[in-house]
Design an enzyme around this catalytic site. Structure first.
Site, PDB file in Angstrom:
ATOM      1  N   GLY A  85       0.826  -1.195   0.000  1.00  0.00           N
ATOM      2  CA  GLY A  85       0.000   0.000   0.000  1.00  0.00           C
ATOM      3  C   GLY A  85       0.860   1.245   0.000  1.00  0.00           C
ATOM      4  O   GLY A  85       2.017   1.216   0.445  1.00  0.00           O
ATOM      5  N   GLN A 107       2.675  10.126   1.378  1.00  0.00           N
ATOM      6  CA  GLN A 107       3.997   9.498   1.463  1.00  0.00           C
ATOM      7  C   GLN A 107       4.914   9.919   0.314  1.00  0.00           C
ATOM      8  O   GLN A 107       6.123   9.733   0.392  1.00  0.00           O
ATOM      9  CB  GLN A 107       3.873   7.973   1.478  1.00  0.00           C
ATOM     10  CG  GLN A 107       3.225   7.439   2.749  1.00  0.00           C
ATOM     11  CD  GLN A 107       3.175   5.930   2.728  1.00  0.00           C
ATOM     12  OE1 GLN A 107       2.234   5.345   2.187  1.00  0.00           O
ATOM     13  NE2 GLN A 107       4.183   5.283   3.292  1.00  0.00           N
ATOM     14  N   CYS A 126       5.858  -0.073   7.114  1.00  0.00           N
ATOM     15  CA  CYS A 126       5.454   1.091   6.327  1.00  0.00           C
ATOM     16  C   CYS A 126       6.629   1.523   5.464  1.00  0.00           C
ATOM     17  O   CYS A 126       7.770   1.545   5.938  1.00  0.00           O
ATOM     18  CB  CYS A 126       5.047   2.215   7.278  1.00  0.00           C
ATOM     19  SG  CYS A 126       4.511   3.711   6.432  1.00  0.00           S
ATOM     20  N   LEU A 127       6.348   1.872   4.218  1.00  0.00           N
ATOM     21  CA  LEU A 127       7.426   2.290   3.315  1.00  0.00           C
ATOM     22  C   LEU A 127       8.087   3.587   3.787  1.00  0.00           C
ATOM     23  O   LEU A 127       9.222   3.866   3.410  1.00  0.00           O
ATOM     24  CB  LEU A 127       6.889   2.459   1.881  1.00  0.00           C
ATOM     25  CG  LEU A 127       6.415   1.152   1.218  1.00  0.00           C
ATOM     26  CD1 LEU A 127       5.820   1.444  -0.151  1.00  0.00           C
ATOM     27  CD2 LEU A 127       7.555   0.145   1.099  1.00  0.00           C
ATOM     28  N   HIS A 167      -4.548   1.068   7.454  1.00  0.00           N
ATOM     29  CA  HIS A 167      -3.218   1.676   7.574  1.00  0.00           C
ATOM     30  C   HIS A 167      -3.084   2.851   6.596  1.00  0.00           C
ATOM     31  O   HIS A 167      -2.618   3.929   6.969  1.00  0.00           O
ATOM     32  CB  HIS A 167      -2.163   0.589   7.301  1.00  0.00           C
ATOM     33  CG  HIS A 167      -0.747   1.060   7.252  1.00  0.00           C
ATOM     34  ND1 HIS A 167       0.238   0.585   8.096  1.00  0.00           N
ATOM     35  CD2 HIS A 167      -0.127   1.952   6.430  1.00  0.00           C
ATOM     36  CE1 HIS A 167       1.393   1.181   7.803  1.00  0.00           C
ATOM     37  NE2 HIS A 167       1.192   2.010   6.790  1.00  0.00           N
ATOM     38  N   GLU A 168      -3.526   2.635   5.351  1.00  0.00           N
ATOM     39  CA  GLU A 168      -3.407   3.691   4.333  1.00  0.00           C
ATOM     40  C   GLU A 168      -4.356   4.844   4.623  1.00  0.00           C
ATOM     41  O   GLU A 168      -3.998   6.008   4.434  1.00  0.00           O
ATOM     42  CB  GLU A 168      -3.661   3.128   2.931  1.00  0.00           C
ATOM     43  CG  GLU A 168      -2.707   2.008   2.507  1.00  0.00           C
ATOM     44  CD  GLU A 168      -1.236   2.333   2.729  1.00  0.00           C
ATOM     45  OE1 GLU A 168      -0.848   3.512   2.624  1.00  0.00           O
ATOM     46  OE2 GLU A 168      -0.473   1.387   3.026  1.00  0.00           O
ATOM     47  N   HIS A 170      -2.882   7.187   7.001  1.00  0.00           N
ATOM     48  CA  HIS A 170      -1.922   8.120   6.395  1.00  0.00           C
ATOM     49  C   HIS A 170      -2.623   9.397   5.932  1.00  0.00           C
ATOM     50  O   HIS A 170      -2.056  10.480   6.001  1.00  0.00           O
ATOM     51  CB  HIS A 170      -1.252   7.484   5.168  1.00  0.00           C
ATOM     52  CG  HIS A 170      -0.042   6.653   5.489  1.00  0.00           C
ATOM     53  ND1 HIS A 170       1.076   7.175   6.102  1.00  0.00           N
ATOM     54  CD2 HIS A 170       0.243   5.351   5.251  1.00  0.00           C
ATOM     55  CE1 HIS A 170       1.989   6.218   6.236  1.00  0.00           C
ATOM     56  NE2 HIS A 170       1.507   5.094   5.737  1.00  0.00           N
TER      57      HIS A 170
HETATM   58 NI    NI Z   1       2.457   3.210   5.638  1.00  0.00          NI
END
Ligand code: NI
Length: 173
Positions: free
Chosen positions: A46, A51, A95-96, A137-138, A141
């Site tokens: 995701g 981000q 998480c990226l 989670h997304e 963000h």
């Molecule tokens: Ni994330």
């Protein structure tokens, strides 16, 4: 398609509440294509627009687990939660924007989301398991919330210190 650099925590752009998308434009389509390419390249399941420094309510995901299953790239614009299950699920999340750090987060096991698709139509779907975790989670963000905000303060500070060091090391390299 362009791979976009992914912001690393801590970054004030990751803590903002993102703005709704007024309507689907070619710019939004390009953003979504870039986000999917960036997510698959990472690789990740995701990615949310903040981000990559874009303060819009857009996220992409593909939580297909089976290696031989066809990919299912999804783009969710202005997503809203319509329903969550009482049953909870705990996943070890990453998480990226917080590379190589993981933590157990408990969330509703199932969610029903409503969103605007790139086709300009409203969509609604119920997600379960990893898909549900990923979607929540997304969506977090888009509200300036990171998975580490669901962990203890001590754990969050430990991870944040590591990320500060990582960013310092990368800036020097
Ligand atoms: Ni994330």
């Amino acid at each position: 398609m362009t791979l976009r650099p992914i912001l690393i925590h801590p970054d004030p752009r990751l803590k903002k509440v993102a703005d709704p998308v007024a309507r689907i434009t070619p710019e939004v389509e390009t953003l979504a294509a870039d986000m999917l390419a960036t997510m698959y390249d990472a690789p990740g399941v995701g990615l949310a627009a903040p981000q990559i420094g874009v303060n819009l309510r857009v996220f992409v995901m593909d939580a297909t687990k089976e290696p031989d299953a066809p990919p299912r790239p999804m783009v969710l614009v202005n997503p809203e939660i319509d329903w969550v299950s009482e049953m909870l699920n705990t996943y070890e999340e990453g998480c990226l924007s917080i590379p190589e750090q993981y933590g157990e987060v408990t969330r509703p096991k199932q969610v029903r989301l409503r969103w605007l698709g790139l086709d300009g139509a409203q969509h609604s779907e119920e997600f379960d398991g990893l898909w549900a975790t990923c979607a929540q989670h997304e969506l977090d963000h888009l509200n300036g919330i990171l998975f580490i905000d669901h962990l203890s303060a001590i754990r969050r500070q430990m991870i944040t210190r590591k990320m500060v060091k990582l960013k310092r090391d990368r800036a020097r390299a």
